[in-house]
Design a protein around this motif. Structure first.
Motif, short mmCIF file in Angstrom:
data_model
loop_
_atom_site.label_atom_id
_atom_site.label_comp_id
_atom_site.label_asym_id
_atom_site.label_seq_id
_atom_site.Cartn_x
_atom_site.Cartn_y
_atom_site.Cartn_z
N VAL A 246 0.95 -1.27 -0.36
CA VAL A 246 0.32 0.10 0.16
C VAL A 246 1.19 1.13 0.43
O VAL A 246 1.97 1.53 0.57
CB VAL A 246 -1.23 -0.05 1.73
CG1 VAL A 246 -1.85 1.03 1.21
CG2 VAL A 246 -1.80 -1.36 1.02
N PRO A 247 0.87 2.13 -1.22
CA PRO A 247 1.57 3.47 -0.51
C PRO A 247 1.36 4.46 -0.44
O PRO A 247 0.05 4.10 0.48
CB PRO A 247 1.67 3.88 -2.63
CG PRO A 247 0.09 3.26 -2.89
CD PRO A 247 -0.56 1.99 -2.39
N THR A 248 2.57 5.33 0.15
CA THR A 248 2.00 6.13 1.43
C THR A 248 1.23 7.37 0.50
O THR A 248 1.94 7.82 -0.82
CB THR A 248 3.56 7.08 1.84
OG1 THR A 248 4.20 5.63 2.53
CG2 THR A 248 3.25 7.91 2.66
N ARG A 249 0.20 7.76 1.22
CA ARG A 249 -0.76 8.86 0.37
C ARG A 249 -0.03 10.65 0.08
O ARG A 249 0.81 10.09 1.32
CB ARG A 249 -1.81 9.14 0.53
CG ARG A 249 -2.80 9.86 0.25
CD ARG A 249 -4.68 10.05 0.77
NE ARG A 249 -4.79 9.27 1.42
CZ ARG A 249 -5.71 8.52 0.84
NH1 ARG A 249 -5.84 8.70 -0.92
NH2 ARG A 249 -5.80 7.32 1.34
N PRO A 250 0.45 10.58 -1.29
CA PRO A 250 1.64 11.61 -1.50
C PRO A 250 0.53 12.98 -0.37
O PRO A 250 -0.70 13.16 -0.28
CB PRO A 250 1.30 12.00 -3.27
CG PRO A 250 -0.08 10.65 -2.93
CD PRO A 250 -0.42 10.31 -1.83
N SER A 252 -1.33 16.98 -0.12
CA SER A 252 -1.91 17.58 -0.68
C SER A 252 -1.16 18.39 -1.80
O SER A 252 -0.64 19.07 -1.23
CB SER A 252 -3.32 18.39 0.34
OG SER A 252 -4.07 19.22 -0.31
#
Length: 277
Positions: A246-250, A252
């Motif tokens: 699961v990738p790290t959310r970039p 905003s």
């Protein structure tokens, strides 16, 4: 003591719900593993579900497919044939539904309609019926020789339990659609269906594609027994899935959702239910 095989006897030995749910969950995980093996190996699996009306076939099919990928495992429940299909070779419309490599097909009733309801209700001629009994073993041997995995299950239910289930459908608005006048004929034609089934088995219970009978007066037992048996007959093994992370959310970039009043939300039906609590 209850008579062996009676509905009452089976209810007395019913598996506790907690045990049933735990074992069903375990078996469903194994079904997913089997599905992945079918996909990876390019296998073709057909499971035929036949039996008396109200024998519980639909409930078993629902549990088998509950966690499977609908793109790989599909249910085939064909309506009565069209005029064009009546002019075709009898098996033709079923052949069109057979799986390709990597697929599982579950027939909720199948080509065996001709040996059962069509024979008993007079929907086919004697010649068509006899031709079916001759061709069916040849047809199934061809499927198996071509590498298709064919499994056939007959769900057996006692006359008392069948009648009880049919009556319950009549009284339940959520299941009333399952009941037809043809279903009710199965009560008055019980012995005719029994004879038809015996003749069908005599001709089509072949070594390459044998029938497996499931006692289904107890639905929980029928579901667990059928799924466990199916898994035991398929030479699957666990396929190692691709490694996923699961990738790290970039962070905003300034996006903001539109105001709620610019979109049409469904009414909060649950709010009324909370007020009644």
């Amino acid at each position: 003591m209850a008579v062996q095989g009676s509905g009452a006897g089976r209810r007395a030995r019913r598996v506790p719900r907690s045990v049933y749910e735990a074992e069903l969950r375990r078996l469903q995980v194994e079904l997913v593993r089997m599905q992945e093996w079918v996909r990876a190996e390019g296998a073709r699996l057909v499971v035929v579900f036949e039996g008396r009306d109200a024998a519980g076939k639909g409930g078993v099919i629902k549990r088998v497919t509950e966690h499977l990928n609908p793109r790989l495992a599909r249910i085939v429940a064909l309506p009565k044939p069209t005029d064009r299909q009546r002019g075709q070779w009898y098996f033709q419309r079923y052949v069109e539904q057979l799986p390709t490599a990597g697929e599982i097909v579950l027939f909720d009733r199948s080509w065996y309609n001709r040996a059962g309801v069509e024979r008993v209700m007079g929907f086919c001629t004697v010649q068509e019926y006899e031709r079916f009994l001759e061709q069916c073993p040849v047809f199934e041997r061809m499927l198996v020789e071509d590498g298709l995995l064919l499994r056939k299950y007959w769900f057996s239910v006692s006359d008392a339990v069948q009648e009880q289930r049919l009556r319950s459908r009549l009284e339940d608005p959520a299941r009333r659609w399952k009941l037809s006048a043809l279903d009710l004929e199965s009560i008055t034609r019980w012995e005719a269906y029994s004879r038809a089934k015996d003749t069908m088995f005599a001709h089509t219970d072949i070594a390459e594609a044998p029938w497996h009978v499931v006692d289904s007066d107890d639905k929980r037992s029928a579901r667990l027994n059928m799924i466990a048996h199916l898994l035991s007959t398929v030479p699957y093994h666990e396929v190692t899935p691709p490694e996923l992370v699961v990738p790290t959310r970039p962070p905003s970039t300034g996006y903001q959702r539109p105001p709620r009043d610019t979109q049409k939300y469904v009414p909060d039906h649950v709010a009324a239910l909370r007020d009644t609590d």
